[in-house]
Motif scaffolding. Structure first.
Motif, PDB file in Angstrom:
ATOM      1  N   TRP A   1      16.677  15.754  -4.881  1.00 19.73           N
ATOM      2  CA  TRP A   1      17.852  15.758  -5.774  1.00 19.73           C
ATOM      3  C   TRP A   1      19.016  16.500  -5.126  1.00 19.73           C
ATOM      4  CZ3 TRP A   1      16.779  11.940  -8.399  1.00 19.73           C
ATOM      5  CH2 TRP A   1      15.659  11.796  -9.214  1.00 19.73           C
ATOM      6  N   GLY A   2      18.727  17.621  -4.475  1.00 17.67           N
ATOM      7  CA  GLY A   2      19.795  18.380  -3.822  1.00 17.67           C
ATOM      8  C   GLY A   2      20.450  17.598  -2.704  1.00 17.67           C
ATOM      9  N   ARG A   3      19.650  16.905  -1.918  1.00 17.29           N
ATOM     10  CA  ARG A   3      20.194  16.108  -0.815  1.00 17.29           C
ATOM     11  C   ARG A   3      21.064  14.963  -1.336  1.00 17.29           C
ATOM     12  NH1 ARG A   3      18.766  16.040   4.457  1.00 17.29           N
ATOM     13  NH2 ARG A   3      19.162  14.143   5.676  1.00 17.29           N
ATOM     14  N   ILE A   4      20.569  14.289  -2.387  1.00 16.52           N
ATOM     15  CA  ILE A   4      21.342  13.195  -2.988  1.00 16.52           C
ATOM     16  C   ILE A   4      22.655  13.730  -3.554  1.00 16.52           C
ATOM     17  CG2 ILE A   4      21.384  11.520  -4.886  1.00 16.52           C
ATOM     18  CD1 ILE A   4      18.326  11.259  -4.497  1.00 16.52           C
ATOM     19  N   ALA A   5      22.589  14.896  -4.213  1.00 14.71           N
ATOM     20  CA  ALA A   5      23.794  15.468  -4.831  1.00 14.71           C
ATOM     21  C   ALA A   5      24.857  15.788  -3.795  1.00 14.71           C
ATOM     22  CB  ALA A   5      23.430  16.720  -5.616  1.00 14.71           C
ATOM     23  N   ASP A   6      24.467  16.404  -2.662  1.00 11.03           N
ATOM     24  CA  ASP A   6      25.444  16.757  -1.636  1.00 11.03           C
ATOM     25  C   ASP A   6      26.061  15.522  -0.993  1.00 11.03           C
ATOM     26  OD1 ASP A   6      25.174  19.448  -2.038  1.00 11.03           O
ATOM     27  OD2 ASP A   6      23.757  19.769  -0.402  1.00 11.03           O
ATOM     28  N   ARG A   7      25.286  14.457  -0.870  1.00 12.77           N
ATOM     29  CA  ARG A   7      25.791  13.243  -0.210  1.00 12.77           C
ATOM     30  C   ARG A   7      26.539  12.313  -1.155  1.00 12.77           C
ATOM     31  NH1 ARG A   7      21.614  10.803   4.301  1.00 12.77           N
ATOM     32  NH2 ARG A   7      21.580  12.638   5.668  1.00 12.77           N
ATOM     33  N   HIS A   8      26.038  12.194  -2.387  1.00  9.95           N
ATOM     34  CA  HIS A   8      26.573  11.168  -3.281  1.00  9.95           C
ATOM     35  C   HIS A   8      27.074  11.709  -4.617  1.00  9.95           C
ATOM     36  CE1 HIS A   8      24.910   8.211  -0.494  1.00  9.95           C
ATOM     37  NE2 HIS A   8      23.748   8.834  -0.571  1.00  9.95           N
ATOM     38  N   GLY A   9      26.829  12.975  -4.931  1.00 14.29           N
ATOM     39  CA  GLY A   9      27.317  13.555  -6.178  1.00 14.29           C
ATOM     40  C   GLY A   9      26.246  13.634  -7.256  1.00 14.29           C
ATOM     41  N   TYR A  10      26.525  14.431  -8.282  1.00 15.65           N
ATOM     42  CA  TYR A  10      25.558  14.673  -9.348  1.00 15.65           C
ATOM     43  C   TYR A  10      25.483  13.539 -10.356  1.00 15.65           C
ATOM     44  CZ  TYR A  10      24.998  19.368  -7.560  1.00 15.65           C
ATOM     45  OH  TYR A  10      24.692  20.432  -6.746  1.00 15.65           O
ATOM     46  N   ARG A  11      26.467  12.663 -10.371  1.00 15.99           N
ATOM     47  CA  ARG A  11      26.409  11.489 -11.250  1.00 15.99           C
ATOM     48  C   ARG A  11      25.177  10.652 -10.930  1.00 15.99           C
ATOM     49  NH1 ARG A  11      28.056   6.195 -10.697  1.00 15.99           N
ATOM     50  NH2 ARG A  11      28.708   5.115 -12.617  1.00 15.99           N
ATOM     51  N   LEU A  12      24.962  10.389  -9.645  1.00 18.41           N
ATOM     52  CA  LEU A  12      23.815   9.590  -9.234  1.00 18.41           C
ATOM     53  C   LEU A  12      22.506  10.318  -9.530  1.00 18.41           C
ATOM     54  CD1 LEU A  12      22.731   7.032  -7.907  1.00 18.41           C
ATOM     55  CD2 LEU A  12      22.980   8.159  -5.678  1.00 18.41           C
ATOM     56  N   VAL A  13      22.483  11.632  -9.342  1.00 22.29           N
ATOM     57  CA  VAL A  13      21.282  12.406  -9.661  1.00 22.29           C
ATOM     58  C   VAL A  13      20.948  12.284 -11.143  1.00 22.29           C
ATOM     59  CG1 VAL A  13      20.285  14.726  -9.747  1.00 22.29           C
ATOM     60  CG2 VAL A  13      21.621  14.022  -7.763  1.00 22.29           C
ATOM     61  N   PHE A  14      21.963  12.360 -11.992  1.00 18.36           N
ATOM     62  CA  PHE A  14      21.763  12.227 -13.436  1.00 18.36           C
ATOM     63  C   PHE A  14      21.126  10.878 -13.746  1.00 18.36           C
ATOM     64  CE2 PHE A  14      23.236  13.896 -17.626  1.00 18.36           C
ATOM     65  CZ  PHE A  14      22.889  12.818 -18.419  1.00 18.36           C
ATOM     66  N   ILE A  15      21.679   9.811 -13.174  1.00 17.40           N
ATOM     67  CA  ILE A  15      21.192   8.458 -13.461  1.00 17.40           C
ATOM     68  C   ILE A  15      19.744   8.289 -12.998  1.00 17.40           C
ATOM     69  CG2 ILE A  15      21.487   6.017 -12.872  1.00 17.40           C
ATOM     70  CD1 ILE A  15      24.537   6.626 -12.689  1.00 17.40           C
ATOM     71  N   LEU A  16      19.462   8.664 -11.767  1.00 15.67           N
ATOM     72  CA  LEU A  16      18.111   8.492 -11.229  1.00 15.67           C
ATOM     73  C   LEU A  16      17.095   9.379 -11.953  1.00 15.67           C
ATOM     74  CD1 LEU A  16      18.872   8.327  -7.386  1.00 15.67           C
ATOM     75  CD2 LEU A  16      18.414   6.424  -8.949  1.00 15.67           C
ATOM     76  N   GLY A  17      17.500  10.624 -12.240  1.00 13.03           N
ATOM     77  CA  GLY A  17      16.592  11.545 -12.914  1.00 13.03           C
ATOM     78  C   GLY A  17      16.214  11.063 -14.304  1.00 13.03           C
ATOM     79  N   VAL A  18      17.197  10.613 -15.084  1.00  5.39           N
ATOM     80  CA  VAL A  18      16.910  10.157 -16.443  1.00  5.39           C
ATOM     81  C   VAL A  18      16.085   8.866 -16.418  1.00  5.39           C
ATOM     82  CG1 VAL A  18      17.947   9.342 -18.598  1.00  5.39           C
ATOM     83  CG2 VAL A  18      18.902  11.325 -17.440  1.00  5.39           C
ATOM     84  N   CYS A  19      16.347   7.969 -15.449  1.00  7.39           N
ATOM     85  CA  CYS A  19      15.527   6.759 -15.316  1.00  7.39           C
ATOM     86  C   CYS A  19      14.067   7.108 -15.051  1.00  7.39           C
ATOM     87  CB  CYS A  19      16.069   5.874 -14.189  1.00  7.39           C
ATOM     88  SG  CYS A  19      17.566   4.957 -14.606  1.00  7.39           S
TER      89      CYS A  19
END
Length: 440
Positions: A307-325
């Motif tokens: 999640w941290g790697r995704i957040a730094d590269r693509h932002g927390y919006r994508l982390v929110f979407i993937l995490g909730v899915c």
């Protein structure tokens, strides 16, 4: 960025371009020290908090005391009600301060004292007295946690650059989760399983208090720069409440995040009942509690690196979407499963998905608004989230008593789906910032 301007915001003396350059230079100079201090705090200082929020020990302890599903919802609801009542008050404590470290440290100790109180009450009280004390300590733990959520995030926004927060959050949660997983396994297998020192739950809570108390000392090494802009004077609580509608109107993207986080928080109505649902199919011995806790916390820990790697590269919006899915998929598996292996797999997915949601919910808000608005923006979204997390377990307890666990899970899935739909309409803040810089 949000266009709302606060007429009470003021610059600290000599806040010019040169001050901004000195501020940025200090942040970069102290980054290794501050990064290491946050990691150390995460490894031990947050252990108790993870054990308190894991859907295993506290719900099982409350259910053991009461034998009531509604009581489980009431006790967990009390914790989040405390958080609801204090978040905006926490913002008023720091909006006018150039530095917030003292408040963070003081509130951190007040939270830990509630874990100690929970442990001691479990040792010396029984029955309804122990249940009442647990509700009080959980409510106070939540109250101080609401203040801590605002103050700690403001501190994070000052000492860790946005492009480093994902890595820090991932590594901090990994180390903290590793410690919490070990404590959870030992607590379930040896403390609860053998009823250590006369009360296995009390012994587990006491161990969590000791570890988390050691960890908070790491925050003493943080070097915090003075804010460039703060409010001119302390704010009154009611005055800041009146400012909330204006802050929500000012930016539609922040407003969508506000509602998305609140809807996802309603999805947590099912969290206290994960372990009780599994208990209908498998025996909840101390060892089994340890396995489920380990599955939840270990998956949360490992996934945080991703999640941290995704957040730094693509932002927390994508982390929110993937995490909730992922959270939704694991909830479905929990509903459809009926054996220990499937439940363990579901708890792994719940830990990873819920962990992704938490990482995004806590950090996404830091990318909206101006520096002097940030405490209130954090407090507003925290308040809505915590209110939903207070209502959710109570409603869940009523539904579980009347209809069983499955309807709670389906209701939670519906709320999480609505949250996803809302987030999909949010523009990534980092794209907006870059566009604004090009326009300048």
């Amino acid at each position: 960025m949000i266009s709302h301007r606060d007429p009470n915001a003021t610059a600290t003396p000599d806040s010019s371009a040169s001050d901004e350059a000195r501020y940025d230079a200090q942040v970069l100079r102290d980054l290794p020290r501050n990064f290491a201090a946050n990691l150390a705090h995460g490894m031990l200082g947050m252990t108790g908090f993870r054990l308190m929020s894991a859907p295993t020990f506290v719900p099982a302890y409350i259910y053991m005391l009461s034998g009531s599903k509604l009581a489980v919802g009431l006790a967990l609801g009390a914790q989040f009600l405390g958080m609801t009542l204090s978040s905006i008050w926490g913002a008023t404590l720091i909006e006018h301060r150039n530095q917030v470290m003292r408040v963070v440290y003081a509130v951190g100790w007040l939270m830990r004292l509630q874990i100690l109180g929970l442990a001691l009450s479990a040792f010396v009280l029984s029955g309804s007295w122990a249940l009442g004390a647990a509700c009080v300590f959980l409510a106070l733990f939540g109250f101080f946690g609401g203040v801590q959520g605002v103050t700690f995030n403001v501190l994070m926004s000052k000492v860790i650059p946005v492009t480093q927060r994902g890595r820090l959050t991932g590594m901090r949660n990994f180390l903290g989760g590793l410690t919490a997983s070990g404590v959870a396994y030992l607590g379930g297998e040896y403390l609860v399983g053998s009823n250590a020192f006369g009360n296995g739950y009390a012994s587990t809570f006491m161990l969590a208090f000791i570890l988390t108390s050691i960890g908070i000392s790491a925050l003493a090494f943080v070097r915090e720069p003075k804010s460039l802009t703060v409010r001119a004077s302390p704010s009154r609580f009611m005055q800041r409440l009146a400012d909330v509608p204006g802050l929500l109107r000012a930016d539609p993207h922040y407003r969508r995040f506000f509602f998305a986080r609140a809807l996802a928080a309603l999805g947590t109505s099912a969290v206290p009942f994960y372990i009780l649902h599994a208990g209908q199919f498998v025996r909840l011995s101390g060892a089994t509690l340890g396995y489920f806790s380990l599955a939840f916390l270990l998956s949360q820990m490992i996934s945080n690196l991703a999640w941290g790697r995704i957040a730094d590269r693509h932002g927390y919006r994508l982390v929110f979407i993937l995490g909730v899915c992922m959270w939704c998929g694991a909830t479905l598996l929990l509903v459809l499963g009926g054996s220990l292996p499937l439940f363990l797999l579901a708890f792994c997915g719940l830990g990873a998905g819920f962990g992704g949601y938490q990482v995004a919910a806590q950090n996404f808000v830091l990318e909206f608004g101006k520096a002097h608005e940030l405490p209130m923006l954090i407090a507003i979204s925290d308040t809505a989230s915590h209110l939903m997390m207070a209502i959710g377990p109570l409603v869940g307890g009523i539904i579980a008593t009347q209809l069983g666990y499955a309807p709670i899970f389906w209701m939670a899935l519906a709320f999480k789906t609505l949250a996803l739909a809302m987030v999909l309409r949010i523009e990534e803040p980092r794209h907006r910032q870059r566009a604004g810089m090009r326009a300048c």
